[in-house]
Design an enzyme around this catalytic site. Structure first.
Site, PDB file in Angstrom:
ATOM      1  N   ASP A 182      37.498  58.211  10.264  1.00 28.80           N
ATOM      2  CA  ASP A 182      36.246  58.135   9.222  1.00 28.80           C
ATOM      3  C   ASP A 182      35.939  56.823   8.884  1.00 28.80           C
ATOM      4  O   ASP A 182      36.436  55.892   9.284  1.00 28.80           O
ATOM      5  CB  ASP A 182      36.579  58.637   7.915  1.00 28.80           C
ATOM      6  CG  ASP A 182      35.243  58.603   6.947  1.00 28.80           C
ATOM      7  OD1 ASP A 182      34.443  58.990   7.249  1.00 28.80           O
ATOM      8  OD2 ASP A 182      35.920  58.591   5.596  1.00 28.80           O
ATOM      9  N   SER A 183      34.814  56.364   8.361  1.00 34.20           N
ATOM     10  CA  SER A 183      34.559  54.965   7.952  1.00 34.20           C
ATOM     11  C   SER A 183      35.480  54.379   6.758  1.00 34.20           C
ATOM     12  O   SER A 183      35.513  53.388   6.573  1.00 34.20           O
ATOM     13  CB  SER A 183      33.201  54.971   7.317  1.00 34.20           C
ATOM     14  OG  SER A 183      32.830  55.980   6.470  1.00 34.20           O
ATOM     15  N   CYS A 236      33.966  61.944   9.900  1.00 35.00           N
ATOM     16  CA  CYS A 236      32.712  61.468   8.975  1.00 35.00           C
ATOM     17  C   CYS A 236      31.577  62.311   9.369  1.00 35.00           C
ATOM     18  O   CYS A 236      31.334  62.393  10.648  1.00 35.00           O
ATOM     19  CB  CYS A 236      32.556  60.116   9.622  1.00 35.00           C
ATOM     20  SG  CYS A 236      31.153  59.025   8.778  1.00 35.00           S
ATOM     21  N   ASN A 237      30.614  62.615   8.444  1.00 39.42           N
ATOM     22  CA  ASN A 237      29.637  63.392   8.609  1.00 39.42           C
ATOM     23  C   ASN A 237      28.483  62.627   9.439  1.00 39.42           C
ATOM     24  O   ASN A 237      27.718  63.228   9.972  1.00 39.42           O
ATOM     25  CB  ASN A 237      28.936  63.925   7.405  1.00 39.42           C
ATOM     26  CG  ASN A 237      29.891  65.035   6.671  1.00 39.42           C
ATOM     27  OD1 ASN A 237      29.277  66.023   6.659  1.00 39.42           O
ATOM     28  ND2 ASN A 237      30.920  64.874   6.188  1.00 39.42           N
ATOM     29  N   THR A 238      28.555  61.348   8.870  1.00 43.24           N
ATOM     30  CA  THR A 238      27.208  60.548   9.459  1.00 43.24           C
ATOM     31  C   THR A 238      27.572  60.122  10.879  1.00 43.24           C
ATOM     32  O   THR A 238      26.555  60.196  11.702  1.00 43.24           O
ATOM     33  CB  THR A 238      27.552  59.255   8.671  1.00 43.24           C
ATOM     34  OG1 THR A 238      27.226  59.334   7.307  1.00 43.24           O
ATOM     35  CG2 THR A 238      26.377  58.033   9.150  1.00 43.24           C
ATOM     36  N   TYR A 269      29.187  53.697   6.458  1.00 44.42           N
ATOM     37  CA  TYR A 269      28.520  53.936   7.756  1.00 44.42           C
ATOM     38  C   TYR A 269      26.890  54.486   7.412  1.00 44.42           C
ATOM     39  O   TYR A 269      26.085  54.615   8.117  1.00 44.42           O
ATOM     40  CB  TYR A 269      29.015  54.937   8.767  1.00 44.42           C
ATOM     41  CG  TYR A 269      30.315  54.452   9.369  1.00 44.42           C
ATOM     42  CD1 TYR A 269      30.573  53.172   9.246  1.00 44.42           C
ATOM     43  CD2 TYR A 269      30.994  55.230  10.371  1.00 44.42           C
ATOM     44  CE1 TYR A 269      31.844  52.811  10.106  1.00 44.42           C
ATOM     45  CE2 TYR A 269      31.859  54.847  11.145  1.00 44.42           C
ATOM     46  CZ  TYR A 269      32.500  53.399  11.114  1.00 44.42           C
ATOM     47  OH  TYR A 269      33.556  52.926  11.956  1.00 44.42           O
ATOM     48  N   GLY A 270      26.892  55.400   6.343  1.00 47.92           N
ATOM     49  CA  GLY A 270      25.764  56.002   6.036  1.00 47.92           C
ATOM     50  C   GLY A 270      24.480  55.488   5.785  1.00 47.92           C
ATOM     51  O   GLY A 270      23.534  56.119   5.959  1.00 47.92           O
ATOM     52  N   GLU A 322      34.441  55.821  -4.503  1.00 47.22           N
ATOM     53  CA  GLU A 322      35.441  54.719  -4.233  1.00 47.22           C
ATOM     54  C   GLU A 322      35.728  54.075  -5.426  1.00 47.22           C
ATOM     55  O   GLU A 322      36.710  53.507  -5.446  1.00 47.22           O
ATOM     56  CB  GLU A 322      34.673  53.904  -3.369  1.00 47.22           C
ATOM     57  CG  GLU A 322      34.103  54.511  -2.069  1.00 47.22           C
ATOM     58  CD  GLU A 322      34.969  54.198  -0.834  1.00 47.22           C
ATOM     59  OE1 GLU A 322      36.084  53.121  -0.700  1.00 47.22           O
ATOM     60  OE2 GLU A 322      35.248  55.052   0.250  1.00 47.22           O
ATOM     61  N   CYS A 373      29.206  65.051   3.456  1.00 46.12           N
ATOM     62  CA  CYS A 373      29.618  63.839   3.297  1.00 46.12           C
ATOM     63  C   CYS A 373      31.128  63.974   2.878  1.00 46.12           C
ATOM     64  O   CYS A 373      31.521  64.812   1.980  1.00 46.12           O
ATOM     65  CB  CYS A 373      28.891  62.974   2.393  1.00 46.12           C
ATOM     66  SG  CYS A 373      29.627  61.354   2.043  1.00 46.12           S
ATOM     67  N   THR A 374      32.056  63.028   3.690  1.00 44.25           N
ATOM     68  CA  THR A 374      33.557  63.155   3.333  1.00 44.25           C
ATOM     69  C   THR A 374      33.809  63.181   1.908  1.00 44.25           C
ATOM     70  O   THR A 374      35.003  63.406   1.383  1.00 44.25           O
ATOM     71  CB  THR A 374      34.082  62.010   4.031  1.00 44.25           C
ATOM     72  OG1 THR A 374      33.699  60.804   3.880  1.00 44.25           O
ATOM     73  CG2 THR A 374      34.292  62.297   5.672  1.00 44.25           C
ATOM     74  N   HIS A 375      33.118  62.508   1.276  1.00 44.71           N
ATOM     75  CA  HIS A 375      33.589  61.686  -0.221  1.00 44.71           C
ATOM     76  C   HIS A 375      33.014  62.955  -1.318  1.00 44.71           C
ATOM     77  O   HIS A 375      33.672  62.908  -2.328  1.00 44.71           O
ATOM     78  CB  HIS A 375      32.736  60.688  -0.630  1.00 44.71           C
ATOM     79  CG  HIS A 375      33.372  59.291   0.059  1.00 44.71           C
ATOM     80  ND1 HIS A 375      33.465  59.171   1.534  1.00 44.71           N
ATOM     81  CD2 HIS A 375      33.947  58.308  -0.616  1.00 44.71           C
ATOM     82  CE1 HIS A 375      33.876  58.195   1.575  1.00 44.71           C
ATOM     83  NE2 HIS A 375      34.300  57.652   0.535  1.00 44.71           N
TER      84      HIS A 375
HETATM   85  N1  DGL Z   1      32.196  58.962   5.610  1.00 42.47           N
HETATM   86  C1  DGL Z   1      30.834  59.015   5.352  1.00 42.47           C
HETATM   87  C2  DGL Z   1      30.087  60.534   5.641  1.00 42.47           C
HETATM   88  O1  DGL Z   1      30.703  61.530   5.572  1.00 42.47           O
HETATM   89  C3  DGL Z   1      30.461  58.464   4.048  1.00 42.47           C
HETATM   90  C4  DGL Z   1      31.066  57.123   3.539  1.00 42.47           C
HETATM   91  C5  DGL Z   1      29.926  56.343   4.609  1.00 42.47           C
HETATM   92  O2  DGL Z   1      28.513  55.966   4.347  1.00 42.47           O
HETATM   93  O3  DGL Z   1      30.569  55.418   5.268  1.00 42.47           O
HETATM   94  O4  DGL Z   1      29.110  60.476   6.068  1.00 42.47           O
END
Ligand code: DGL
Length: 265
Positions: free
Chosen positions: A10-11, A73-75, A42-43, A152, A184-186
């Site tokens: 993940d990011s 990571c979803n992105t 990453y988003g 975060e 999104c992971t968060h």
């Molecule tokens: N891990 C990213 C996601 O799930 C969220 C955090 C990011 O923007 O890197 O899209």
């Protein structure tokens, strides 16, 4: 039987939501986790850069002899999955397909909302995947870029989070959805806040849950299950993001990460 580890990347620390679900379904698997904390988020980045960073993450995980990579990571899953698939001869599991499947199964009124980073929403990956399964479903998408820094910062269930969610979800609340994908992971860490804004009639989908099931199915099909593992190793590309502190809180145990130079991969 394959006792090699599963790689998860993940990011940053958000992908631990996927690790947590994997541990429930596959307690005998060893997991190697990489969080690209030096380059989060990453988003908000372009697809090409996200693909390049992700390829480096997979190359690093391959140096740990992984048998499969899970794109937490979803992105990355939304924009780079197809490119990564052509670059690596390795089973790759993303979160979009499992998340979309769970949403389609959950909706009764065929109105689904999707929230995610700017990159994920711009890619339309969830909408495409949901409509491919059931074209008559209406999908409403909304990017919520401020949610990631709020999590975060450790402010998930505070007034700041609530007001931000209320603002982002104002239009979504008018759409009479009965299912909302936390794309999104968060966002699963904001579950309480998002649920209080959307109301108890809206089912929240955490794609990590179905992703873990998919990994389990795939390993069974590949005859690649581990029978004696259960360890997790954590790697990051920078210590600056408080990965260990917030990660330990989230995993309910003290976690120690090793910092690596991702530019070497
Ligand atoms: N891990 C990213 C996601 O799930 C969220 C955090 C990011 O923007 O890197 O899209």
């Amino acid at each position: 039987m394959d006792n090699g580890p599963i790689g998860v990347f993940d990011s940053g620390l958000g992908g631990l939501t996927v690790v947590k679900e994997l541990m429930k379904v596959l307690p005998n698997e060893d997991i190697v986790y990489f969080g690209d904390t030096a380059r989060i988020p990453y988003g908000t980045r372009s697809r090409d850069i996200v693909t390049k960073y992700s390829a480096q993450s997979i190359r690093f995980l391959l140096s740990k002899n992984i048998k499969m990579a899970v794109i937490a990571c979803n992105t990355v899953s939304a924009g780079s999955y197809d490119s990564l698939k052509t670059m690596f001869d390795l089973p790759l599991v993303g979160v979009i397909e499992p998340g979309a499947t769970a949403a389609v199964e959950a909706t009764k009124n065929k109105r689904i909302g999707v929230i995610g980073t700017t990159g994920t929403i711009r890619s339309n990956a969830y909408t495409y995947s949901i409509k491919k399964k059931e074209p008559e479903i209406s999908v409403f998408a909304q990017a919520c870029p401020l949610f990631v820094p709020i999590v975060e910062e450790g402010w998930s269930n505070t007034g700041v989070a609530y007001l931000t969610a209320e603002r982002y979800l104002r239009e979504m609340r008018k759409q009479q959805i009965d299912t909302l994908v936390l794309g999104c992971t968060h966002y699963p860490l904001l579950e309480k806040t998002i649920s209080s804004v959307m109301g108890s009639g809206v089912v929240l989908i955490n794609p990590a849950v179905n992703t873990a099931r998919r990994v389990s199915e795939l390993l069974s099909e590949m005859q690649g299950l581990n029978d004696k593992g259960g360890s997790i190793s954590y790697y990051v590309s920078d210590f600056g993001q408080g990965f260990q502190k917030i990660g330990s809180h989230f995993m309910n145990e003290e976690i120690t990460a090793e910092c690596i130079d991702i530019e070497k991969y």
